[in-house]
Motif scaffolding. Structure first.
Motif, PDB file in Angstrom:
ATOM      1  N   LEU A   1      -0.486  -1.428  -5.627  1.00 45.43           N
ATOM      2  CA  LEU A   1      -0.481  -2.876  -5.770  1.00 45.43           C
ATOM      3  C   LEU A   1       0.948  -3.376  -5.637  1.00 45.43           C
ATOM      4  O   LEU A   1       1.895  -2.676  -5.987  1.00 45.43           O
ATOM      5  CB  LEU A   1      -1.016  -3.296  -7.140  1.00 45.43           C
TER       6      LEU A   1
ATOM      7  N   ARG B   1      -1.236  -8.063  -5.377  1.00 47.96           N
ATOM      8  CA  ARG B   1      -2.133  -7.925  -4.229  1.00 47.96           C
ATOM      9  C   ARG B   1      -2.315  -6.451  -3.933  1.00 47.96           C
ATOM     10  O   ARG B   1      -1.447  -5.628  -4.219  1.00 47.96           O
ATOM     11  CB  ARG B   1      -1.602  -8.638  -3.000  1.00 47.96           C
ATOM     12  N   ASP B   2      -3.465  -6.141  -3.343  1.00 47.33           N
ATOM     13  CA  ASP B   2      -3.707  -4.759  -2.933  1.00 47.33           C
ATOM     14  C   ASP B   2      -3.369  -4.612  -1.455  1.00 47.33           C
ATOM     15  O   ASP B   2      -2.851  -5.533  -0.826  1.00 47.33           O
ATOM     16  CB  ASP B   2      -5.132  -4.318  -3.257  1.00 47.33           C
ATOM     17  N   LYS B   3      -3.650  -3.447  -0.895  1.00 49.47           N
ATOM     18  CA  LYS B   3      -3.274  -3.145   0.494  1.00 49.47           C
ATOM     19  C   LYS B   3      -4.381  -3.462   1.498  1.00 49.47           C
ATOM     20  O   LYS B   3      -4.231  -3.202   2.678  1.00 49.47           O
ATOM     21  CB  LYS B   3      -2.912  -1.659   0.623  1.00 49.47           C
ATOM     22  N   SER B   4      -5.508  -4.003   1.033  1.00 50.74           N
ATOM     23  CA  SER B   4      -6.612  -4.270   1.955  1.00 50.74           C
ATOM     24  C   SER B   4      -6.259  -5.404   2.919  1.00 50.74           C
ATOM     25  O   SER B   4      -5.331  -6.168   2.708  1.00 50.74           O
ATOM     26  CB  SER B   4      -7.889  -4.615   1.179  1.00 50.74           C
ATOM     27  N   VAL B   5      -7.034  -5.499   3.981  1.00 50.49           N
ATOM     28  CA  VAL B   5      -6.865  -6.570   4.968  1.00 50.49           C
ATOM     29  C   VAL B   5      -8.208  -7.261   5.109  1.00 50.49           C
ATOM     30  O   VAL B   5      -9.170  -6.621   5.507  1.00 50.49           O
ATOM     31  CB  VAL B   5      -6.410  -6.003   6.342  1.00 50.49           C
TER      32      VAL B   5
ATOM     33  N   TRP C   1      -9.839 -14.573  -2.996  1.00 55.45           N
ATOM     34  CA  TRP C   1      -9.128 -13.311  -2.733  1.00 55.45           C
ATOM     35  C   TRP C   1      -9.060 -12.384  -3.929  1.00 55.45           C
ATOM     36  O   TRP C   1      -8.332 -11.422  -3.919  1.00 55.45           O
ATOM     37  CB  TRP C   1      -7.698 -13.631  -2.272  1.00 55.45           C
TER      38      TRP C   1
ATOM     39  N   PRO D   1      -5.848  -9.174   2.177  1.00 61.15           N
ATOM     40  CA  PRO D   1      -5.528  -8.706   0.834  1.00 61.15           C
ATOM     41  C   PRO D   1      -6.382  -9.384  -0.225  1.00 61.15           C
ATOM     42  O   PRO D   1      -6.835 -10.509  -0.050  1.00 61.15           O
ATOM     43  CB  PRO D   1      -4.054  -9.082   0.658  1.00 61.15           C
ATOM     44  N   ARG D   2      -6.598  -8.639  -1.305  1.00 65.46           N
ATOM     45  CA  ARG D   2      -7.259  -9.202  -2.479  1.00 65.46           C
ATOM     46  C   ARG D   2      -6.194  -9.382  -3.553  1.00 65.46           C
ATOM     47  O   ARG D   2      -5.224  -8.641  -3.601  1.00 65.46           O
ATOM     48  CB  ARG D   2      -8.371  -8.275  -2.966  1.00 65.46           C
TER      49      ARG D   2
END
Length: 67
Positions: free
Chosen positions: A42, A12-16, A65, A18-19
């Motif tokens: 990641l 997962r990445d750090k986006s909100v 996601w 997450p992707r």
């Protein structure tokens, strides 16, 4: 006995929100290094032995996601 030939991984990445990235590799360390160079920070959230068929099934479950 060598490393498993097919390791399915989920990162997962750090986006909100997450992707997620789902993939299959024979060398998890090298693959994570390559992905981090391409995508930034990641987190590995799962890895297990499996087949390309299993990877495709997980792709279907995580499609909303995906990175």
């Amino acid at each position: 006995m060598g490393a498993p030939r097919n390791i399915i991984y989920v990162v997962r990445d750090k986006s909100v929100p997450p992707r997620l990235k789902v993939g299959v590799t024979g060398n998890i360390g090298r693959r994570l290094s390559d992905l981090r160079r391409q995508c930034g920070a990641l987190t590995l959230i799962a890895s297990f032995r499996g087949t390309e068929k299993t990877e495709r099934e997980i792709h279907g479950l995580c499609a909303a996601w995906r990175i």
